[in-house]
Design a protein around this motif. Structure first.
Motif: not given
Length: 160
Positions: A19-22, A113-120
């Motif tokens: 998910r992070l890579a995508f 990426i910041a949003i992904h790591l924080y929320y997801y």
């Protein structure tokens, strides 16, 4: 590391790494490649982690670095193609979730990426700072700006 340990580790973290890579490259093939490269690096590295959270943070940092390396490569610059989000066959629990995810994917990589790591993925600001090699203040600023961009994109009524 035994094959059973590798399989257990892979099954435990593969979705988060993918998910992070995508989220970073917006391309299923590249995300799959980066996921494989990340786990190969983990399996060949002789590192002992004190807990699961440390191991996950290490995997996230390696994933981000591999994504950055890909985006810097000459091949990527000249032959880049992104799969549309519709073609990626992502499944959403609600129409609102779909709209939010699409809006997040339209952000620039540093905000996305910041949003992904924080929320997801559920990382704290301090943890994201360590993963990305940035200060906590820089991460807080990115999250603040990303939220404002998302509010503009989604409308003021949408809760983040």
């Amino acid at each position: 590391m035994s094959n059973d340990e590798m399989e257990l580790l892979y099954n435990k973290y593969k979705n988060s790494v993918y998910r992070l890579a995508f989220s970073y490259c917006k391309n299923t093939a590249d995300a799959e490649d980066i996921t494989q490269e990340t786990f190969i690096k983990r399996f060949t590295a002789d590192i002992k982690f004190s807990d699961e959270k440390s191991e996950m943070a290490w995997l996230m940092k390696v994933t981000v670095n591999k994504c950055k390396d890909l985006l810097k490569s000459i091949t990527y610059k000249y032959f880049y193609y992104a799969v549309s989000l519709e073609e990626a066959n992502l499944k959403y629990e609600s129409p609102e979730e779909s709209a939010v995810y699409h809006a997040v994917m339209e952000l620039s990589p540093k905000y996305r990426i910041a949003i992904h790591l924080y929320y997801y993925e559920g990382y704290s600001v301090a943890e994201i700072g360590k993963i990305l090699g940035k200060s906590e203040t820089a991460i807080q600023t990115r999250l603040y700006r990303a939220r404002n961009l998302l509010k503009k994109s989604l409308g003021e009524g949408m809760e983040l």
